[in-house]
Design a protein around this motif. Structure first.
Motif, PDB file in Angstrom:
ATOM      1  N   ASN A 124       0.837  -1.171   0.000  1.00  0.00           N
ATOM      2  CA  ASN A 124       0.000   0.000   0.000  1.00  0.00           C
ATOM      3  C   ASN A 124       0.881   1.233   0.000  1.00  0.00           C
ATOM      4  OD1 ASN A 124      -1.411   2.186   0.978  1.00  0.00           O
ATOM      5  ND2 ASN A 124      -1.729   1.263   2.988  1.00  0.00           N
ATOM      6  N   LEU A 443      -9.689   3.033  -4.210  1.00  0.00           N
ATOM      7  CA  LEU A 443      -8.306   3.070  -4.696  1.00  0.00           C
ATOM      8  C   LEU A 443      -8.169   4.070  -5.842  1.00  0.00           C
ATOM      9  CD1 LEU A 443      -5.926   1.519  -3.591  1.00  0.00           C
ATOM     10  CD2 LEU A 443      -6.201  -0.152  -5.411  1.00  0.00           C
ATOM     11  N   PHE A 448      -6.759   3.843   0.179  1.00  0.00           N
ATOM     12  CA  PHE A 448      -6.629   2.408   0.299  1.00  0.00           C
ATOM     13  C   PHE A 448      -7.322   1.894   1.554  1.00  0.00           C
ATOM     14  CE2 PHE A 448      -4.728  -1.115   2.554  1.00  0.00           C
ATOM     15  CZ  PHE A 448      -4.798  -2.120   1.607  1.00  0.00           C
TER      16      PHE A 448
END
Lengths: 489, 489
Positions: A124, A443, A448
């Motif tokens: 991420n 996203l 995220f």
């Protein structure tokens, strides 16, 4: 002369020196059996002309192969493929280009890929994130750590400091950690009860590889941390699931199972159950310890976030009340500093710890002594303790702020219990909301969060996920919830 | 009132706060079934008098247990053991002191200790040493490493930098290493062919755990590195030994075995055979690759000291001539920097590397990203390369000097071949000399060297050991040989 220019094709733009390319390609021609023992190679001048390279380049290639014993030189005659080579028949026709096959992609042998190892790695790099429950490294004492690491690297006898050490880890860190765990968690450890690991994952791996046999039964809550399940499956264990409710794993269900089958190990995240964040109630703790003694199973207590509890007092670990040596206690500095800091610990009876330290020797030999000593220095000087107190306050504020936002902004779409500790809120979404779609859309809007699917099991699928609040400031949390609201409404 | 003063015995000299000690001991009384559900505890004043502690200390202990749910408070009445506790019969008589048993030494469960894991750890803190073949950390670029580590720790987005990363290791290091291996070793790798490990031990562990099944046969030279044997035994493999002579492992003997049984893997230290330091001759290399293709076995090439070869050119690794994807190539920075630097690499076909990276995830999740990136920076800037060139010259001088000393001073007691590379001399002692005694006596004279017993196997016992020269200056080597001579004459 053989048509060497079509067989040897050095690439002058390659980073690899041309003479090494020529030597390698000649070696391959020998290996493939095209050039046989006793064959006389062209002179270096002839080959250089044919390949359009400098003669010295060919001389160096020949020297290389002479030194390696592939070629031999007969004075006044020339250079030959060495005599003691086995004769190998050409395996491929010369029309097949040499050194241009698929072996860098796919091995020449087959192997069984275990399906439990095939899991997605969530990486991420997105600016806004509601992660699995990670700390905020902006708060971590990195400057102090860097200084301590430097001191460890550069001070003292380098031969001892940088040589092989104890496979159980730095004794200094074990000593500091023992005192720290005894003070904060009510344990009664000495350094000999502690093995320094590369984090919780390694603690789990050592315990399951070292203590489980194929076919042993291991009990976990349904739901549980998927890495733990993966580790038990890797050890060949039979994984048995028991329910989890708002007071933790269902110990009565465990007792029923114990009456019918031998259980070797119970995995429990007693302080804040992963993923649902609930604490194991005190009476269940007693009963779990009691069953452990009665039925002889090992309790693996994964206390991944003990240091982060927002009520007056955290529950003391099971390990502190264990008087029979049934509990292996596991923790790490991941939540205190950052996931990239792979330093953790496993606590247990001396005989188990010293055996698992033997096992550890063949896995990665030992930890990073310098880093372990740097952590010991930070514990001794109270740097870690001050950092924990400071971040505990910050995270409590972020939890309160985030839960307030979820309540005021997203109450129609989800529900949750404000967690007493940890770094994430277990959030159940309305059934109409498809979490996978929502997560994908988010996203695209630079936010995220996981769709929660890694926590589901074949028998229990929840429309829920962990939303981590600790790594974001209140402003960032506001932006995150703003994006979610926009996507949901 | 119960005789609490005999049951609860806080130790005021302990580092653990007294109130936690009292809470723990009460918990234990409850857990052991001595204090049953509904039992009314003495008032805090009564208990404080009885234990001779401050009343506030008892109040904090009670608060702790109330918060944890062990106790419940009834307004106007007192404090009781909580109602939802299971009734547990006392398991031990009250005469047995509580919390004072043997569980910190010995676990309450049994487990099978695998004999191959039980090996002595040689730790050497002695000033003079002829070790197994370690580098001299006084030469290592520690200052540069410390700076690079600091940069990695403190620069850039901390959330990304300090978060979870790729289980195969830092992509930057994989890229730099791929270029480095291709240039220096004639390999044809891309970063996807490389898994960053914690050193050779982990490379071996991943390959044996991931690719061997119980009962698979693995061939090694007799003698070989004992850690390799340990790893194959741990994977449940059947270990088969073949002879080693002055040209390396006996490949003809290997072929005979292949004709009679399936072989899954051959372990080879082709560059300098461990422990005897001989190089595998070129024709045997070809034949080994040929057999690998013919019989389908994996070659595990442990190239632990490729960078240290004192002739004009080192032999290129087998991996460079492997066109069928049969070779797994393994190396580390241990010999370039120091044993405590746990960074190494495993090179193979992409599908094998990506599978072993999945396996690695459940062992220790990932490496130390900061340290890996620091190594990448040092490779990119040529710091490692310059250090290797410099230390190669130093070690060559030390080798020559040491071998000269052995020849002039100790020729009557031992014989050896001057090694072409590596950091140790394989030294065979006269049969009359008891190496174990000599090594013990030397230790009393402040000189460490191994008695070589860890290299022996049940079927091959040699009166020989490795004497490492690289980590000592010529003056130190002189002192070492002086002590040996004194003890031998």
């Amino acid at each position: 002369m053989e048509p060497f220019s079509s067989l040897i094709t050095p690439d002058k733009n390659s980073k690899q020196p041309v003479y090494i390319q020529i030597a390698n390609q000649l070696m391959e021609l020998i290996r493939k059996g095209f050039l046989q023992t006793g064959y006389q190679l062209p002179s270096s001048r002839q080959l250089a002309d044919s390949l359009n390279v400098h003669r010295k380049t060919v001389v160096r290639a020949y020297e290389e192969l002479l030194a390696q014993g592939w070629l031999e030189s007969r004075i006044g005659t020339g250079t030959f493929i060495a005599a003691h080579f086995p004769e190998i028949k050409p395996q491929s026709s010369l029309t097949e280009p040499l050194g241009n096959n698929n072996s860098s992609k796919k091995a020449g042998f087959t192997f069984e890929e275990k399906p439990h190892l095939n899991r997605a790695v969530i990486k991420n790099n997105i600016k806004l994130h509601l992660d699995d429950g990670f700390p905020d490294p902006r708060l971590a004492p990195l400057e102090e750590l860097s200084r301590a690491y430097r001191t460890q690297l550069l001070t003292g006898n380098p031969y001892v400091r940088l040589g092989y050490g104890d496979t159980a880890g730095s004794y200094w860190l074990r000593k500091e950690l023992s005192a720290y765990l005894n003070e904060t968690r009510g344990l009664k450890t000495s350094p000999e009860n502690i093995l320094i690991t590369r984090g919780t994952v390694m603690g789990l791996y050592l315990a399951s590889t070292g203590l489980l046999k194929k076919g042993d039964s291991v009990v976990l809550g349904e739901l549980s941390w998927s890495s733990a399940t993966g580790n038990f499956l890797q050890a060949g264990a039979n994984v048995v699931k028991i329910p989890v409710d708002e007071f933790g794993i269902d110990v009565e269900a465990l007792e029923k199972i114990c009456k019918n089958q031998a259980i070797r190990m119970v995995y429990v995240t007693s302080h804040h159950h992963y993923p649902t964040t609930v604490a194991l109630r005190a009476d269940r703790r007693i009963q779990l310890l009691h069953l452990s003694e009665k039925y002889g199973f090992i309790i693996f207590e994964d206390d991944y976030d003990y240091d982060f509890h927002y009520l007056s007092k955290p529950l003391l670990p099971l390990a502190g009340a264990d008087r029979s040596g049934m509990v292996l206690y596991c923790g790490s500095f991941t939540k205190a500093i950052s996931p990239a800091f792979r330093v953790g610990y496993l606590v247990g009876s001396e005989n188990v710890i010293s055996y698992l330290a033997q096992l550890r020797r063949i896995i990665d030999r030992q930890g990073d002594t310098m880093l372990e000593n740097a952590m010991a220095e930070l514990l001794q000087n109270g740097v870690i303790q001050r950092h924990l107190r400071k971040s505990l306050r910050t995270y409590r504020n972020r939890r309160d702020y985030f839960c307030g936002l979820l309540k005021t902004e997203l109450d129609n779409y989800l529900h949750f219990q404000k967690p007493d500790g940890g770094m994430a809120v277990w959030t159940e979404f309305d059934k109409k909301i498809k979490l996978k779609d929502l997560s994908e859309k988010a996203l695209k809007n630079d936010l995220f969060f996981s769709d929660g699917s890694e926590n589901n099991s074949p028998t229990e699928i929840r429309n829920a996920t962990r939303l981590g609040f600790a790594s974001s400031t209140t402003e960032e949390l506001e932006q995150c919830v703003g994006i979610m609201k926009k996507l949901l409404s």
